[in-house]
Scaffold this motif. Structure first.
Motif, mmCIF file in Angstrom:
data_model
loop_
_atom_site.group_PDB
_atom_site.id
_atom_site.type_symbol
_atom_site.label_atom_id
_atom_site.label_comp_id
_atom_site.label_asym_id
_atom_site.label_seq_id
_atom_site.Cartn_x
_atom_site.Cartn_y
_atom_site.Cartn_z
ATOM 1 N N MET A 1 1.034 12.229 8.930
ATOM 2 C CA MET A 1 0.590 10.840 8.941
ATOM 3 C C MET A 1 1.674 9.920 8.405
ATOM 4 O O MET A 1 1.903 8.827 8.939
ATOM 5 C CB MET A 1 -0.702 10.711 8.128
ATOM 6 C CG MET A 1 -1.911 11.366 8.789
ATOM 7 S SD MET A 1 -3.322 11.591 7.668
ATOM 8 C CE MET A 1 -3.925 9.908 7.562
ATOM 9 N N MET A 2 2.366 10.361 7.376
ATOM 10 C CA MET A 2 3.459 9.557 6.828
ATOM 11 C C MET A 2 4.600 9.444 7.834
ATOM 12 O O MET A 2 5.263 8.400 7.915
ATOM 13 C CB MET A 2 3.957 10.166 5.521
ATOM 14 C CG MET A 2 3.041 9.924 4.333
ATOM 15 S SD MET A 2 2.794 8.152 3.970
ATOM 16 C CE MET A 2 4.483 7.625 3.664
ATOM 17 N N THR A 3 4.832 10.482 8.601
ATOM 18 C CA THR A 3 5.863 10.420 9.639
ATOM 19 C C THR A 3 5.498 9.390 10.697
ATOM 20 O O THR A 3 6.344 8.610 11.160
ATOM 21 C CB THR A 3 6.053 11.800 10.299
ATOM 22 O OG1 THR A 3 6.503 12.737 9.318
ATOM 23 C CG2 THR A 3 7.081 11.723 11.428
ATOM 24 N N ARG B 1 0.828 -1.208 0.000
ATOM 25 C CA ARG B 1 0.000 0.000 0.000
ATOM 26 C C ARG B 1 0.866 1.263 0.000
ATOM 27 O O ARG B 1 0.497 2.275 -0.603
ATOM 28 C CB ARG B 1 -0.946 -0.006 1.203
ATOM 29 C CG ARG B 1 -2.098 -0.997 1.063
ATOM 30 C CD ARG B 1 -3.114 -0.792 2.178
ATOM 31 N NE ARG B 1 -4.223 -1.736 2.064
ATOM 32 C CZ ARG B 1 -5.275 -1.584 1.266
ATOM 33 N NH1 ARG B 1 -5.356 -0.504 0.498
ATOM 34 N NH2 ARG B 1 -6.236 -2.480 1.233
ATOM 35 N N LEU B 2 1.992 1.209 0.658
ATOM 36 C CA LEU B 2 2.907 2.349 0.622
ATOM 37 C C LEU B 2 3.455 2.547 -0.778
ATOM 38 O O LEU B 2 3.648 3.682 -1.232
ATOM 39 C CB LEU B 2 4.050 2.136 1.615
ATOM 40 C CG LEU B 2 3.710 2.440 3.076
ATOM 41 C CD1 LEU B 2 4.776 1.884 4.005
ATOM 42 C CD2 LEU B 2 3.550 3.941 3.290
ATOM 43 N N TYR C 1 -6.329 9.379 2.609
ATOM 44 C CA TYR C 1 -6.397 9.228 4.056
ATOM 45 C C TYR C 1 -6.817 7.802 4.424
ATOM 46 O O TYR C 1 -6.275 7.206 5.359
ATOM 47 C CB TYR C 1 -7.392 10.223 4.662
ATOM 48 C CG TYR C 1 -6.985 11.666 4.532
ATOM 49 C CD1 TYR C 1 -5.689 12.070 4.839
ATOM 50 C CD2 TYR C 1 -7.887 12.634 4.107
ATOM 51 C CE1 TYR C 1 -5.311 13.399 4.716
ATOM 52 C CE2 TYR C 1 -7.522 13.961 3.984
ATOM 53 C CZ TYR C 1 -6.228 14.337 4.287
ATOM 54 O OH TYR C 1 -5.867 15.653 4.168
ATOM 55 N N ALA C 2 -7.791 7.269 3.690
ATOM 56 C CA ALA C 2 -8.255 5.910 3.967
ATOM 57 C C ALA C 2 -7.141 4.895 3.740
ATOM 58 O O ALA C 2 -6.989 3.937 4.497
ATOM 59 C CB ALA C 2 -9.461 5.581 3.086
ATOM 60 N N ASN C 3 -6.349 5.114 2.694
ATOM 61 C CA ASN C 3 -5.247 4.211 2.391
ATOM 62 C C ASN C 3 -4.202 4.245 3.508
ATOM 63 O O ASN C 3 -3.714 3.200 3.965
ATOM 64 C CB ASN C 3 -4.600 4.598 1.060
ATOM 65 C CG ASN C 3 -3.513 3.640 0.642
ATOM 66 O OD1 ASN C 3 -3.717 2.440 0.576
ATOM 67 N ND2 ASN C 3 -2.333 4.171 0.340
ATOM 68 N N LEU C 4 -3.853 5.437 3.969
ATOM 69 C CA LEU C 4 -2.877 5.560 5.044
ATOM 70 C C LEU C 4 -3.415 4.927 6.327
ATOM 71 O O LEU C 4 -2.660 4.309 7.089
ATOM 72 C CB LEU C 4 -2.534 7.037 5.285
ATOM 73 C CG LEU C 4 -1.865 7.764 4.108
ATOM 74 C CD1 LEU C 4 -1.548 9.208 4.490
ATOM 75 C CD2 LEU C 4 -0.596 7.049 3.659
ATOM 76 N N ASN C 5 -4.694 5.069 6.563
ATOM 77 C CA ASN C 5 -5.295 4.454 7.748
ATOM 78 C C ASN C 5 -5.221 2.932 7.666
ATOM 79 O O ASN C 5 -4.975 2.254 8.671
ATOM 80 C CB ASN C 5 -6.747 4.901 7.895
ATOM 81 C CG ASN C 5 -7.366 4.428 9.201
ATOM 82 O OD1 ASN C 5 -7.007 4.871 10.274
ATOM 83 N ND2 ASN C 5 -8.296 3.499 9.094
ATOM 84 N N HIS D 1 -12.888 3.607 -2.791
ATOM 85 C CA HIS D 1 -11.901 3.284 -1.769
ATOM 86 C C HIS D 1 -11.164 1.998 -2.099
ATOM 87 O O HIS D 1 -11.681 1.120 -2.786
ATOM 88 C CB HIS D 1 -12.584 3.134 -0.405
ATOM 89 C CG HIS D 1 -13.158 4.422 0.109
ATOM 90 N ND1 HIS D 1 -12.383 5.432 0.624
ATOM 91 C CD2 HIS D 1 -14.440 4.868 0.145
ATOM 92 C CE1 HIS D 1 -13.151 6.442 0.996
ATOM 93 N NE2 HIS D 1 -14.402 6.126 0.700
ATOM 94 N N LEU D 2 -9.976 1.884 -1.563
ATOM 95 C CA LEU D 2 -9.249 0.637 -1.657
ATOM 96 C C LEU D 2 -9.990 -0.411 -0.838
ATOM 97 O O LEU D 2 -10.741 -0.082 0.079
ATOM 98 C CB LEU D 2 -7.827 0.807 -1.098
ATOM 99 C CG LEU D 2 -6.856 1.578 -1.980
ATOM 100 C CD1 LEU D 2 -5.549 1.788 -1.225
ATOM 101 C CD2 LEU D 2 -6.583 0.838 -3.270
ATOM 102 N N PRO D 3 -9.802 -1.691 -1.128
ATOM 103 C CA PRO D 3 -10.489 -2.736 -0.369
ATOM 104 C C PRO D 3 -10.085 -2.701 1.092
ATOM 105 O O PRO D 3 -8.960 -2.347 1.422
ATOM 106 C CB PRO D 3 -10.008 -4.023 -1.055
ATOM 107 C CG PRO D 3 -8.729 -3.647 -1.703
ATOM 108 C CD PRO D 3 -8.898 -2.231 -2.137
ATOM 109 N N PRO D 4 -11.017 -3.047 2.010
ATOM 110 C CA PRO D 4 -10.675 -3.056 3.436
ATOM 111 C C PRO D 4 -9.581 -4.078 3.701
ATOM 112 O O PRO D 4 -9.456 -5.075 3.005
ATOM 113 C CB PRO D 4 -11.996 -3.447 4.110
ATOM 114 C CG PRO D 4 -12.740 -4.195 3.051
ATOM 115 C CD PRO D 4 -12.393 -3.507 1.761
ATOM 116 N N VAL D 5 -8.808 -3.816 4.754
ATOM 117 C CA VAL D 5 -7.685 -4.692 5.078
ATOM 118 C C VAL D 5 -7.881 -5.282 6.457
ATOM 119 O O VAL D 5 -8.106 -4.558 7.414
ATOM 120 C CB VAL D 5 -6.353 -3.910 5.042
ATOM 121 C CG1 VAL D 5 -5.197 -4.820 5.422
ATOM 122 C CG2 VAL D 5 -6.133 -3.345 3.649
ATOM 123 N N ALA D 6 -7.807 -6.595 6.577
ATOM 124 C CA ALA D 6 -7.893 -7.261 7.875
ATOM 125 C C ALA D 6 -6.501 -7.499 8.405
ATOM 126 O O ALA D 6 -5.517 -7.364 7.681
ATOM 127 C CB ALA D 6 -8.637 -8.595 7.725
#
Length: 242
Positions: free
Chosen positions: A124-126, A102-103, A208-212, A182-187
């Motif tokens: 957030m990246m920090t 994802r990064l 923001y969702a991706n970084l989360n 949005h990108l697919p949710p991640v478990a």
């Protein structure tokens, strides 16, 4: 790492050790975490405008991620009758690999996520870069047989609260619109499709969702690292009490 205490824990689970020691897998995870730190650093430099999204370094890191993934999973798949401990190793490898993937997407498609960076994204990246560093340092401590890895694990787990503080207030109060993609949710445990196959949306909320999602992966890995460290501490205390 050649950890006698951890090896003994493995032997308690499986009296006959016919697979590589847990130490070997922690070494593999450590290499994954080191690569994760490098990917996070490169993605941060792209967001800050210090590096190009088409940088050769980013592509090289992605190739290394794929190679590590193949090698690590091949080692896991060679184990007959996996134990719960091996399942934790797989879950950790999954989490670190998905975070790195994802990064990579974040760095590669940043120009599609947002036309320019803002202070919240940089902060957030920090947080993500620091959490990745905490994980890597924790695995290094575990390799040495030090239960101090628990402190690094707690720092990594705490990245969730840290990143929430940097979310723009407007984003917290915004509901998801039908137009957002949005990108697919991640478990934390179950493997997910390779996120590099998803084209980033052009809305900042998706960034923001991706970084989360990346943070969720790091927290999941941190929880397992904390558990390993606590088990090691218990085992070491037991040896001292003998």
């Amino acid at each position: 790492m050649a950890l006698t205490p951890i090896s003994k824990i493995v032997r308690r689970v499986r009296p006959v050790v016919s697979v590589p020691e847990l130490a070997d897998f922690v070494s593999m995870i450590d290499r994954q975490a080191r690569l994760l730190v490098k990917v996070a650093t490169t993605a941060s430099e792209i967001i800050e405008g210090k590096e190009s999204a088409h940088a050769v370094r980013l592509l090289e890191l992605e190739q290394r991620r794929e190679e590590l993934k193949r090698r690590n999973y091949a080692a896991l798949d060679s184990i007959p009758n996996p134990t719960p401990r091996i399942d934790e190793i797989r879950s950790t490898m999954d989490a670190i690999d998905r975070a790195a993937a994802r990064l990579f997407v974040t760095g590669r498609d940043f120009h599609e996520w947002s036309s320019e960076s803002d202070e919240a994204i940089r902060r957030m990246m920090t947080v993500i870069r620091n959490a990745a560093g905490n994980l890597q340092h924790g695995y290094a401590q575990l390799r040495k047989g030090s239960s101090a890895a628990e402190f690094d694990a707690h720092e990594a787990i705490g990245c969730k609260d840290a990143i929430d503080r940097h979310h723009p207030l407007a984003l917290r109060e915004t509901t998801t619109s039908d137009q957002q993609c949005h990108l697919p949710p991640v478990a934390q445990v179950a493997p997910k499709p390779d996120p590099t196959s998803v084209v980033g949306a052009s809305c900042q909320e998706d960034l923001y969702a991706n970084l989360n999602d990346i943070v969720e992966e790091l927290v999941g890995a941190g929880i397992i690292l904390r558990n390993w460290s606590q088990r090691l501490a218990t085992d070491l205390q037991g040896r001292r009490d003998e």
